[in-house]
Design an enzyme around this catalytic site. Structure first.
Site, PDB file in Angstrom:
ATOM      1  CD  GLU A 162      83.453 -60.376 -91.786  1.00  0.00           C
ATOM      2  OE1 GLU A 162      82.670 -60.611 -92.733  1.00  0.00           O
ATOM      3  OE2 GLU A 162      83.607 -61.138 -90.835  1.00  0.00           O
ATOM      4  CG  ASP A 163      79.498 -58.917 -93.272  1.00  0.00           C
ATOM      5  OD1 ASP A 163      80.406 -59.106 -92.443  1.00  0.00           O
ATOM      6  OD2 ASP A 163      78.385 -59.482 -93.194  1.00  0.00           O
ATOM      7  CG  ASP A 175      78.628 -55.647 -83.784  1.00  0.00           C
ATOM      8  OD1 ASP A 175      78.823 -54.682 -83.042  1.00  0.00           O
ATOM      9  OD2 ASP A 175      77.575 -56.308 -83.744  1.00  0.00           O
ATOM     10  CG  PHE A 200      70.287 -55.069 -86.742  1.00  0.00           C
ATOM     11  CD1 PHE A 200      71.243 -55.986 -86.333  1.00  0.00           C
ATOM     12  CD2 PHE A 200      69.448 -55.407 -87.797  1.00  0.00           C
ATOM     13  CE1 PHE A 200      71.356 -57.226 -86.955  1.00  0.00           C
ATOM     14  CE2 PHE A 200      69.550 -56.646 -88.425  1.00  0.00           C
ATOM     15  CZ  PHE A 200      70.508 -57.551 -87.995  1.00  0.00           C
ATOM     16  NE  ARG A 208      72.949 -63.590 -95.839  1.00  0.00           N
ATOM     17  CZ  ARG A 208      73.788 -63.346 -94.835  1.00  0.00           C
ATOM     18  NH1 ARG A 208      74.586 -62.304 -94.891  1.00  0.00           N
ATOM     19  NH2 ARG A 208      73.831 -64.133 -93.781  1.00  0.00           N
TER      20      ARG A 208
HETATM   21  P1  IMP Z   1      81.391 -59.296 -84.419  1.00  0.00           P
HETATM   22  O1  IMP Z   1      81.982 -60.636 -84.155  1.00  0.00           O
HETATM   23  O2  IMP Z   1      80.630 -58.785 -83.227  1.00  0.00           O
HETATM   24  O3  IMP Z   1      82.388 -58.278 -84.917  1.00  0.00           O
HETATM   25  O4  IMP Z   1      80.268 -59.492 -85.494  1.00  0.00           O
HETATM   26  C1  IMP Z   1      80.541 -59.669 -86.794  1.00  0.00           C
HETATM   27  C2  IMP Z   1      79.375 -60.308 -87.498  1.00  0.00           C
HETATM   28  O5  IMP Z   1      78.134 -59.947 -86.900  1.00  0.00           O
HETATM   29  C3  IMP Z   1      79.285 -59.786 -88.900  1.00  0.00           C
HETATM   30  O6  IMP Z   1      80.082 -60.537 -89.779  1.00  0.00           O
HETATM   31  C4  IMP Z   1      77.821 -59.889 -89.204  1.00  0.00           C
HETATM   32  O7  IMP Z   1      77.515 -61.166 -89.697  1.00  0.00           O
HETATM   33  C5  IMP Z   1      77.142 -59.709 -87.878  1.00  0.00           C
HETATM   34  N1  IMP Z   1      76.614 -58.337 -87.677  1.00  0.00           N
HETATM   35  C6  IMP Z   1      77.111 -57.377 -86.877  1.00  0.00           C
HETATM   36  N2  IMP Z   1      76.385 -56.259 -86.929  1.00  0.00           N
HETATM   37  C7  IMP Z   1      75.388 -56.518 -87.814  1.00  0.00           C
HETATM   38  C8  IMP Z   1      74.301 -55.719 -88.308  1.00  0.00           C
HETATM   39  O8  IMP Z   1      74.089 -54.540 -87.970  1.00  0.00           O
HETATM   40  N3  IMP Z   1      73.488 -56.333 -89.213  1.00  0.00           N
HETATM   41  C9  IMP Z   1      73.673 -57.613 -89.624  1.00  0.00           C
HETATM   42  N4  IMP Z   1      74.679 -58.380 -89.198  1.00  0.00           N
HETATM   43  C10 IMP Z   1      75.534 -57.844 -88.285  1.00  0.00           C
HETATM   44 MG    MG Z   2      79.860 -61.770 -91.321  1.00  0.00          MG
END
Ligand code: IMP
Ligand code: MG
Length: 180
Positions: free
Chosen positions: A103-104, A107, A156, A169
């Site tokens: 995963e990237d 959050d 962010f 990206r």
């Molecule tokens: P989560 O479900 O809140 O953990 O969010 C995960 C997804 O939110 C990641 O796979 C990203 O696609 C997106 N995301 C969260 N933080 C960032 C950020 O700082 N920049 C860009 N995408 C983000």
């Molecule tokens: Mg993602």
């Protein structure tokens, strides 16, 4: 190399340099080569976000392995909606397999929690979570990634596959949104 960039209406400054990312990616690959020694894991790269990380990571994996790309949708603009509708692209059976999720960023952890729910329904033998970035302070769900590239603040970020409204990206560094 540019340290400050503008994407659409926002300004960003460099936060993690490409060389640091590459070094850390190699270390994570070494950790996985060690932890999964003797196994034949199935890497599940989560699109769109993890295609560059997955590519760099997998070039350094020496294990016999399978690789599959799956897609989830959960994010719009600069705040996480945490909404998952579906997972597409899985053609392999996961039953009895050692899964390594690539995963990237984690959050709030909602995306990962939903993904784990879907994956456990397929009866894998084990699931290992690898994330390049971890916004530890933003975590809401009870998710503990096994391998983390960098713990980052709740700000962010763009670049190295992270996007701002679809843009950024392809940047090789990771940038942080400037404070107003
Ligand atoms: P989560 O479900 O809140 O953990 O969010 C995960 C997804 O939110 C990641 O796979 C990203 O696609 C997106 N995301 C969260 N933080 C960032 C950020 O700082 N920049 C860009 N995408 C983000
Ligand atoms: Mg993602």
């Amino acid at each position: 190399m540019t340290d400050r960039i503008t994407i659409l209406d926002k300004k960003f400054s460099v936060y993690i340099q490409a060389e640091q990312i590459q070094e850390r990616v190699k270390q994570i690959a070494a950790e996985l080569n060690e932890s999964h020694s003797g196994k034949t894991p199935l890497f599940l790269a989560i699109l769109n976000g993890s295609f560059i990380f997955a590519s760099d990571l997998l070039k350094n994996i020496t294990l016999g392995c399978e690789i599959s790309f799956v897609k989830l949708a959960s994010y719009i603009g600069t705040s996480s909606t945490g909404k998952i509708t579906t997972m597409i692209g899985l053609s392999e059976s996961l039953k009895g397999k050692d899964i390594i999720i690539i995963e990237d960023i984690i959050d709030t952890g909602r995306t990962m929690k939903n993904l784990l729910g879907i994956l456990y329904d397929h009866s894998p033998l084990s699931i290992t979570i690898v994330t390049l970035l971890f916004k530890k302070e933003a975590l809401i769900e009870n998710i503990i990634p096994d391998h983390v590239g960098f713990i980052v603040p709740d700000k962010f970020l763009v670049g190295y596959e992270l996007d701002y409204n679809g843009m950024g990206r392809n940047l090789e560094n990771i940038f942080v949104l400037d404070e107003k």
